[in-house]
Write an enzyme that holds these catalytic residues in place. Structure first.
Site, PDB file in Angstrom:
ATOM      1  N   HIS A   1       0.765  -1.307   0.104  1.00 15.80           N
ATOM      2  CA  HIS A   1      -0.179   0.134  -0.162  1.00 15.80           C
ATOM      3  C   HIS A   1       0.722   1.162  -0.158  1.00 15.80           C
ATOM      4  CE1 HIS A   1      -2.220  -2.991   2.924  1.00 15.80           C
ATOM      5  NE2 HIS A   1      -2.812  -3.205   1.596  1.00 15.80           N
TER       6      HIS A   1
ATOM      7  N   HIS B   1       0.891   4.486   2.107  1.00 11.26           N
ATOM      8  CA  HIS B   1       0.311   4.869   3.548  1.00 11.26           C
ATOM      9  C   HIS B   1       0.428   6.696   3.285  1.00 11.26           C
ATOM     10  CE1 HIS B   1      -0.253   1.224   6.021  1.00 11.26           C
ATOM     11  NE2 HIS B   1      -0.048   0.883   4.767  1.00 11.26           N
TER      12      HIS B   1
ATOM     13  N   HIS C   1      -3.734   3.961   5.152  1.00  8.03           N
ATOM     14  CA  HIS C   1      -3.823   3.941   3.870  1.00  8.03           C
ATOM     15  C   HIS C   1      -4.248   5.273   3.299  1.00  8.03           C
ATOM     16  CE1 HIS C   1      -4.633  -0.549   3.528  1.00  8.03           C
ATOM     17  NE2 HIS C   1      -3.739  -0.385   4.396  1.00  8.03           N
TER      18      HIS C   1
ATOM     19  N   HIS D   1     -11.635   0.453   1.874  1.00  7.50           N
ATOM     20  CA  HIS D   1     -10.638  -0.025   1.172  1.00  7.50           C
ATOM     21  C   HIS D   1     -11.159  -1.086   0.328  1.00  7.50           C
ATOM     22  CE1 HIS D   1      -6.795  -2.488   1.328  1.00  7.50           C
ATOM     23  NE2 HIS D   1      -7.331  -3.534   1.471  1.00  7.50           N
TER      24      HIS D   1
ATOM     25  N   HIS E   1      -9.139   2.866  -1.552  1.00  7.91           N
ATOM     26  CA  HIS E   1      -8.316   3.746  -1.024  1.00  7.91           C
ATOM     27  C   HIS E   1      -7.237   4.254  -2.214  1.00  7.91           C
ATOM     28  CE1 HIS E   1      -8.770   2.162   3.152  1.00  7.91           C
ATOM     29  NE2 HIS E   1      -9.511   2.782   2.834  1.00  7.91           N
TER      30      HIS E   1
ATOM     31  N   ASP F   1      -4.396   1.940  -2.218  1.00  8.14           N
ATOM     32  CA  ASP F   1      -4.524   0.536  -2.492  1.00  8.14           C
ATOM     33  C   ASP F   1      -4.015  -0.093  -3.624  1.00  8.14           C
ATOM     34  OD1 ASP F   1      -6.056   0.704   0.050  1.00  8.14           O
ATOM     35  OD2 ASP F   1      -8.001   0.475  -0.859  1.00  8.14           O
TER      36      ASP F   1
ATOM     37  N   HIS G   1       3.354  -5.615   4.054  1.00  8.10           N
ATOM     38  CA  HIS G   1       2.605  -6.039   5.032  1.00  8.10           C
ATOM     39  C   HIS G   1       2.768  -7.622   5.370  1.00  8.10           C
ATOM     40  CE1 HIS G   1      -0.028  -3.001   6.480  1.00  8.10           C
ATOM     41  NE2 HIS G   1      -0.001  -2.386   5.475  1.00  8.10           N
TER      42      HIS G   1
ATOM     43  N   ARG H   1       3.146  -4.756   9.768  1.00  8.82           N
ATOM     44  CA  ARG H   1       4.025  -3.736   8.833  1.00  8.82           C
ATOM     45  C   ARG H   1       5.517  -4.206   8.766  1.00  8.82           C
ATOM     46  NH1 ARG H   1       1.494   2.153   9.725  1.00  8.82           N
ATOM     47  NH2 ARG H   1      -0.755   1.559   9.637  1.00  8.82           N
TER      48      ARG H   1
HETATM   49 CU   LIG Z   1      -0.768  -0.989   4.508  1.00  8.98          CU
HETATM   50 ZN   LIG Z   2      -6.798   0.682   1.834  1.00  9.58          ZN
END
Ligand SMILES: [Cu+2]
Ligand SMILES: [Zn+2]
Ligand SMILES: *[C@@H]1O[C@H](CO)[C@@H](O)[C@H](O)[C@H]1NC(C)=O
Length: 207
Positions: A68, A70, A85, A93, A102, A105, A142, A165
């Site tokens: 993602h 962030h 995100h 999401h 997002h 994403d 992740h 993370r």
């Molecule tokens: Cu993430």
């Molecule tokens: Zn997301």
């Protein structure tokens, strides 16, 4: 005669404005608590076109890992400092290909049995220019797979239930070094052409 040649120059510049494109590139060095999990990601965009994202991450557990953008470029307290995100439009999401997602994403990356994930994503939702530029934000890898909002867990519609993370990095400038274009060069060049046209009109009025 001078006005005529300036007009030819103006037309040529307009054509150039349409034809030329400016490539910008950003770079991310991914790191986390586990020193074996490292990677480099390059992001590239021509004008306001799609963003190509490619690179290699090593040291991962085999399989899918949520990937993602962030919202913050803050890694002062490790990947935990990068916020949520990136989601300026307050959407749920989702998957990379979902209309509702997002901006951050990007789905999953897939690590092979040797722990290497080769990243190759093209996306038209993220941008390295404009008001929702991802420059200066971060990329996070992740521990678990992103369920793309469909897992039915409490956090499926916020984080894709992707777990901890593992690694992260700030999206930084690679090129150009001189000035970072905030709009496509086609637009900025045609505004240059408008300036030239005004100059031509002024000269004609003055002579
Ligand atoms: Cu993430
Ligand atoms: Zn997301
Ligand atoms: C990332 O780039 C650096 C500098 O080119 C290189 O030394 C390192 O091996 C790269 N890491 C990976 C995982 O490719």
């Amino acid at each position: 005669m001078i006005a005529k040649s300036l007009l030819v120059g103006f037309v040529a510049l307009c054509a150039l404005g349409v034809a030329s494109s400016q490539l910008i590139q950003a770079i991310v060095s991914l790191k986390g608590d586990n020193p074996y999990i490292v990677g480099n990601i390059t992001l590239s965009q021509s004008d306001n076109g799609p963003v190509a994202i490619w690179g290699k991450i090593t040291g991962l557990r085999t399989g899918k890992h949520g990937f993602h953008i962030h919202e913050k470029g803050d890694i002062t307290g490790g990947c935990g400092s990068t916020g949520s995100h990136y989601n300026p439009h307050k959407k749920p999401h989702g998957a990379l290909t979902d209309a509702d997602r997002h901006i951050g994403d990007l789905g999953n990356i897939n690590a092979s049995p040797d722990g290497v994930a080769l990243v190759s994503i093209t996306d038209s939702v993220i941008s390295l220019r404009g008001p929702h530029s991802i420059l200066g934000r971060s990329i996070v890898v992740h521990a678990d797979a992103d369920d793309l909002g469909k897992g039915g867990f409490q956090d499926s519609l916020t984080t894709g239930h992707a777990g901890g993370r593992l690694a992260c990095g700030v999206i930084g400038i690679l090129t150009p070094l001189e000035s970072w274009p905030t709009e496509s060069s086609a637009v900025s060049l045609s505004s240059g052409a408008i300036t030239l046209l005004i100059t031509v009109i002024m000269q004609r009025l003055l002579h």
